[in-house]
Design a protein around this motif. Structure first.
Motif, PDB file in Angstrom:
ATOM      1  N   ASP A 161       0.895  -1.229  -0.095  1.00 46.05           N
ATOM      2  CA  ASP A 161       0.169   0.156  -0.172  1.00 46.05           C
ATOM      3  C   ASP A 161       0.864   1.386   0.076  1.00 46.05           C
ATOM      4  N   ASP A 196       0.920  -4.690   2.213  1.00 46.45           N
ATOM      5  CA  ASP A 196      -0.676  -5.117   2.228  1.00 46.45           C
ATOM      6  C   ASP A 196      -0.986  -6.439   2.286  1.00 46.45           C
ATOM      7  N   GLU A 243     -10.397  -3.820   2.132  1.00 42.79           N
ATOM      8  CA  GLU A 243     -10.175  -2.292   1.707  1.00 42.79           C
ATOM      9  C   GLU A 243      -9.232  -2.378   0.461  1.00 42.79           C
ATOM     10  N   TYR A 244      -8.526  -3.776   0.427  1.00 46.75           N
ATOM     11  CA  TYR A 244      -7.395  -3.956  -0.692  1.00 46.75           C
ATOM     12  C   TYR A 244      -7.878  -3.317  -2.002  1.00 46.75           C
ATOM     13  N   THR A 245      -8.979  -4.063  -2.440  1.00 42.47           N
ATOM     14  CA  THR A 245      -9.306  -3.687  -3.830  1.00 42.47           C
ATOM     15  C   THR A 245     -10.653  -2.504  -3.759  1.00 42.47           C
ATOM     16  N   GLN A 246     -11.083  -1.938  -2.784  1.00 47.14           N
ATOM     17  CA  GLN A 246     -12.338  -1.097  -2.421  1.00 47.14           C
ATOM     18  C   GLN A 246     -11.936   0.177  -3.256  1.00 47.14           C
ATOM     19  N   MET A 247     -12.757   0.515  -4.296  1.00 43.30           N
ATOM     20  CA  MET A 247     -12.796   1.804  -4.985  1.00 43.30           C
ATOM     21  C   MET A 247     -13.318   2.709  -4.449  1.00 43.30           C
ATOM     22  N   ARG A 254     -13.725  -7.412  -5.280  1.00 45.05           N
ATOM     23  CA  ARG A 254     -13.524  -8.608  -4.503  1.00 45.05           C
ATOM     24  C   ARG A 254     -14.327  -8.424  -3.212  1.00 45.05           C
TER      25      ARG A 254
END
Lengths: 279, 331
Positions: free
Chosen positions: B243, B260, B266-270, B277
């Motif tokens: 991250d 990360d 939250e990793y792929t949260q836009m 995902r």
């Protein structure tokens, strides 16, 4: 001289350069276009149509945006206010210094478009990446065939790039514009209806098409195009994922073994069929 | 013939090397074994591989990238001075050497070089140490790794039970070996036979088979007990997702990157609210697909070295060898 892709690879690709916002255009209630130059009034980098740039207000965040146009000495990014960074960007004024790095991604396959008729389909802020290619075609008009643009937004106010849509592009030779809004409204005598239905109604001959917009627009436009006989390799779109590094290392923007930041954001329908159906 | 030293005299070698290098050795600290700067009072841990992988030597858990100053409309960006110190890792095992091959692919290829990683990689010499016995969860043999001969080291050291033998591999290794040769004797040695692996995985054909298994019901089954805690990714020597964030105090800030994990939502949260995902099924699927299918497709190698750390540390006993078996047996 603007920095070339090769030069960018020599310098530390994760460290932005200092740039400044020289002009801000309010496109819609929640979209603004930012014109960006280096401190000495040069283009921060020279992007191909469809390529991306990482823009930052370092204390708040950094995010990837498509470069929607480039000028002699600047690049443009059209940004919708949807999150922490973009809300902060909407607060800034002309003269604000920002961080920028790029260009990233593959961009549109310009050679493939040369001499061909092109249909552009956009919905909402989805016109932002498509505009970079439209502007390339307008600038080098003789290199391309007939240009058709179908563009829709929720309302008249929500149409991005109104100056292009209603003043600049109508003057371009051999270019047809089809603008639509979702619902009837006072003072609008143009087309009303959703983009997929409008595309179907216009019954285009199969040609190369570039489409970008909300997932629901893509979902319903694709079958319409396929029904009209558009080939998979001629249907081109750009994808979006959350990104941090922009150079295919930080991991999060993969779809299958592809990284959207590096191998994309431009993909043909033919390529997408090889990738997993979800992410 | 091999250059050797009695095991109890190893600190003399490390002491000598510490004159020229920041020597990092496997040591126990507060109950956790990891690579630690050598000093006379470190508790060397040579019996088994360290729990924390060496990736943080090249790719620190949190790393400063550049400084900035933001005031009103103005912004200054300043790169940080680069460390110059030469480092040397003693005791890196074959599996972890393999992980460096994976990380090299990520950070040094495909058009962009990660300067932060390359800088540390270039100034770090590697002395590998062979394994005598597999630990409980080791399965490197199944992943194409030879636990007694690492690939990519400057020197291969051999654990000869009561002695340690050294064989130079690279020119740099030869140079290092010359520095310590005064402490070493020359002897005819037999490298002890390696024990039997407790865990095995039959990886043959798995990357290919996974191509058609994106929508397979087995992912729902595999992810059921996963807590999405991310422990597997932190102890994994090959996991490298990061991250980028900033630490800001008033006008001054430092841009950092930190490890990360694809296990976090939250990793792929836009920003717009969409998350491609959204549930642990997609996240667990991506993790194993990445290791066993996507990475091999992109870089022609697996993203798993068989070190077994995730098997040991998973709080709900998710075992990648069992998952490989499930994939293998799935219809």
């Amino acid at each position: 001289m603007a920095v070339t892709v090769e030069q960018v690879k020599e310098i530390n690709p994760l460290v932005p350069i200092k740039a400044k916002v020289i002009k801000i255009v309010q496109e819609t209630p929640d979209v603004k276009t930012f014109h960006i130059t280096t401190i000495d009034d040069k283009k921060p980098f020279d992007p191909l149509p469809g390529q991306l740039g990482m823009l930052s207000l370092p204390a708040i965040g950094e995010a990837m945006f498509s470069v929607t146009n480039k000028g002699e000495n600047h690049i443009e990014m059209a940004i919708k206010s949807v999150g922490q960074l973009t809300e902060a960007l909407h607060e800034i004024e002309e003269g604000q210094e920002v961080g920028i790095r790029g260009p990233y991604g593959n961009g549109f396959p310009l050679d493939y478009f040369k001499g061909k008729d092109i249909l552009f389909i956009g919905g909402g802020i989805g016109l932002a990446p498509v505009r970079s290619l439209i502007m390339e075609c307008v600038r080098n008009r003789e290199n391309y065939g007939k240009l058709s643009v179908v563009y829709g937004a929720r309302s008249k106010a929500d149409l991005c790039f109104k100056e292009d849509l209603f003043e600049n592009w109508p003057k371009v030779p051999n270019m047809d514009l089809y603008v639509t809004i979702d619902r009837e409204e006072e003072g609008w005598d143009g087309h009303v209806g959703f983009v997929p239905a409008y595309v179907e109604e216009l019954a285009f001959q199969p040609q190369v098409t570039v489409l970008c917009g909300p997932p629901v627009m893509i979902k319903f436009t694709l079958p319409a195009l396929q029904k009209m006989g558009f080939a998979d390799q001629d249907i081109i779109t750009t994808l979006e994922m959350r990104m941090k590094c922009g150079i295919g290392k930080c991991g999060r923007c993969n779809i299958g073994s592809c990284y959207v930041c590096l191998d994309g954001p431009v993909f043909t329908m033919e390529q997408l069929k090889e990738l997993p159906p979800e992410y | 013939m091999m250059k050797i030293i009695a095991k109890e005299r190893l600190p003399e070698v490390l002491q000598l090397l510490a004159k020229d290098y920041n020597v990092l050795v496997p040591a126990k600290f507060e109950g956790v074994s990891r690579f630690t700067p050598y000093s006379a009072d470190v508790e060397l841990a040579l019996e088994e591989n360290v729990l924390m992988p060496p990736k943080d030597i090249f790719f620190p858990q949190t790393e400063k990238m550049y400084k900035f100053k933001a005031k009103d409309k103005s912004l200054e960006i300043e790169e940080l001075p680069v460390e110059k110190e030469e480092q040397l890792i003693f005791g890196i095992r074959s599996c972890d050497l393999k992980s460096l091959e994976c990380l090299d692919q990520v950070f040094l290829t495909k058009g962009y070089v990660d300067h932060f990683y390359k800088d540390k990689r270039d100034r770090t010499a590697l002395i590998a140490l062979s394994c005598l016995q597999p630990q409980e969860a080791c399965f490197c043999g199944s992943m194409g790794v030879d636990p007694q001969n690492g690939v990519g080291a400057d020197i291969q050291a051999y654990d000869l039970k009561d002695k340690i033998g050294f064989k130079a591999i690279s020119a740099k290794g030869q140079e290092i070996l010359e520095k310590i040769s005064g402490l070493l004797a020359e002897e005819e040695v037999t490298i002890p036979t390696f024990g039997e692996f407790n865990l095995k995985a039959d990886i043959e054909g798995v990357p290919e088979k996974l191509q058609g298994m994106f929508d397979h019901p087995l992912w729902a089954d595999i992810c059921r007990k996963c807590l999405n805690c991310g422990a597997c990714t932190y102890v994994c020597p090959t996991c490298h997702c990061f991250d980028i964030d900033s630490e800001v105090r008033g006008e001054d800030g430092v841009k950092i990157r930190c490890w990360d994990t694809c296990m976090f939502g939250e990793y792929t949260q836009m920003a717009g609210g969409h998350n491609p995902r959204p549930t642990k099924k997609e996240r667990v699927r991506n993790r194993f697909m990445h290791k066993l299918r996507y990475f091999p497709e992109r870089y022609k190698m697996l993203l798993c070295t068989g070190c077994g750390r995730c098997v040991v540390k998973c709080p709900v006993n998710l075992d990648i060898t069992a998952i490989i078996k499930k994939i293998k047996e799935a219809e």
